[in-house]
Design a protein around this motif. Sequence first.
Motif, PDB file in Angstrom:
ATOM      1  N   ASP A 119      40.241  -4.396  86.813  1.00 20.03           N
ATOM      2  CA  ASP A 119      39.036  -3.754  86.294  1.00 20.03           C
ATOM      3  C   ASP A 119      38.078  -3.487  87.455  1.00 20.03           C
ATOM      4  N   PRO A 120      38.142  -2.318  88.075  1.00 21.46           N
ATOM      5  CA  PRO A 120      37.254  -2.035  89.210  1.00 21.46           C
ATOM      6  C   PRO A 120      35.776  -2.127  88.862  1.00 21.46           C
ATOM      7  N   VAL A 121      35.418  -1.825  87.601  1.00 19.35           N
ATOM      8  CA  VAL A 121      34.015  -1.921  87.201  1.00 19.35           C
ATOM      9  C   VAL A 121      33.531  -3.362  87.281  1.00 19.35           C
ATOM     10  N   ALA A 122      34.373  -4.314  86.829  1.00 17.38           N
ATOM     11  CA  ALA A 122      33.994  -5.722  86.896  1.00 17.38           C
ATOM     12  C   ALA A 122      33.869  -6.190  88.347  1.00 17.38           C
ATOM     13  N   VAL A 123      34.739  -5.698  89.213  1.00 19.58           N
ATOM     14  CA  VAL A 123      34.673  -6.086  90.630  1.00 19.58           C
ATOM     15  C   VAL A 123      33.347  -5.649  91.236  1.00 19.58           C
ATOM     16  N   LEU A 124      32.953  -4.407  91.002  1.00 15.98           N
ATOM     17  CA  LEU A 124      31.710  -3.915  91.572  1.00 15.98           C
ATOM     18  C   LEU A 124      30.490  -4.533  90.903  1.00 15.98           C
ATOM     19  N   SER A 125      30.596  -4.861  89.626  1.00 16.72           N
ATOM     20  CA  SER A 125      29.484  -5.541  88.954  1.00 16.72           C
ATOM     21  C   SER A 125      29.237  -6.918  89.563  1.00 16.72           C
TER      22      SER A 125
END
Length: 499
Positions: A344-350
């Motif tokens: 989940d790239p969104v979770a990584v950046l979050s």
Amino acid sequence: MLDIGLLVRVHVDALIVAQNHMGVCDAIRRITPVGKLAAMSAPHLPKVAGIDPEVPVSTHTPAPLREVPGPPGAFLQDRLAGWVSDLTTLHELTERLAGTSTLDEALNELLRAGAALVGARRGLLVLEPANGEGPSAILGLGLGLGLGRAEIGHIETVPRASTALGRVLDGLPDTADGVITPDLLDEPDLDPRHREVALRLGYAASYALPLSSDAAGRLGAAVWLYDEPAEPAQKQRHLAGLYARYAAEHLARLIELERARADVAAVAEELLPSRLPRIPGVRLAARHRTGPRGGGDWYDALPLPDRTLGLAVGSVGGSGPSAMAAMGRLRASLRAYAVMEGEDPVAVLSDLELLLRLTEPARTATALFAYCEPAARKVVLAGAGHTPPLVLGERRCEFVETTLSAPLGMLACWEAPSVELSPAPGETVLLYTDGLLRRTGDTMDRAFARLHSAAASVPKRDRHDPAAVADHILRTMLPGGLDRSDSAEDVVILAAHFD
């Protein structure tokens, strides 16, 4: 009409000449008057019937001038003109040298200017700092004027102690003011190999000068070669010595600057991956250059479970050691988050946004993270204020439409939708930082257009090689090369080619 005679004659021409030669006061002292005016010394007689009595004329004659100063010699004027010309030439040459900003430019300018001052056609310069400090690329560097690499190689085969350049580099006592060899081939103890090389290259005399500064000590030496037996005049040697002393100080500053840049580049390279992983189905290539002050652009490629791959590029605001340290912390944190929740790239950046906001609230950064499944040719990516990737293949060359998002550290909570794409076999996904665009000097719109044009112009034979793709784009976008010292921008390109 009253006729008053003078008791003295003044030689006007002689006085003017003497004034020009010695000055007004000295001239007046040298030309002594021989008498006084009778009107000033004689008693006043009474007037008779309104008529003034006649003043008798003195019978004395003026003594002739026995020493009349001659006109100033022409040699004095010539000498003054020569001094002015020499100072003007020296000023122009030092100004041109001061305008050089890289070591290579300064060395070439020094060789050319020195050859003009001593009347030579060819020359050779060797940098060999006595303290051994400096980038390894410049230690023992040999640069020639009018000499090719093969000719420099021939000169390097001559025993060092038998050449004027070698004696100066070794700092022998009799070489402090330079070494003059007016007739090389007439030297009785000339080394046979030196004679052979001199005859082959066609030089018969030389003049060598040391390059040393007060702060750094000996930096190296330069030698200029004459085609026939000759030697520079005393005035030429004097001017060349003055110029060499100034040039050595300038070279010392540039060497220190090159050393600092090399240290910055070495630290930056240590903070980035030492090698790229090998994952079946995808081939990777990266190109990276750090600006002279050290920046915060970075990239990463890490293998994840189930033969998947995480790709990331990013940029930390600012430059210098603090930006480089922040870049190292950010990259290390992203690697940890990618291992835990890389799907989940969104979770990584979050998570990265939260960490940056809590630990470095004054810092901003951009980042792009892509989760790749090479076997399925599937890429899921998310970006935080970062430039969009570019996909290059046989049938398309286009930017990936990512969602707009603010950079990390600018929102209370970062979250933006991810984007999924499916590269076709033979296509390359290009990730890069905005330093590639800014180094062009164009506006961002024009820079994006240039990047698209550069990618579209990659030859078909090179499109299956990610390294060739990255190199072609760099050559097209930055004709001046990545090592331009007048640009403070970092450059990062990460190319992933899907088989």
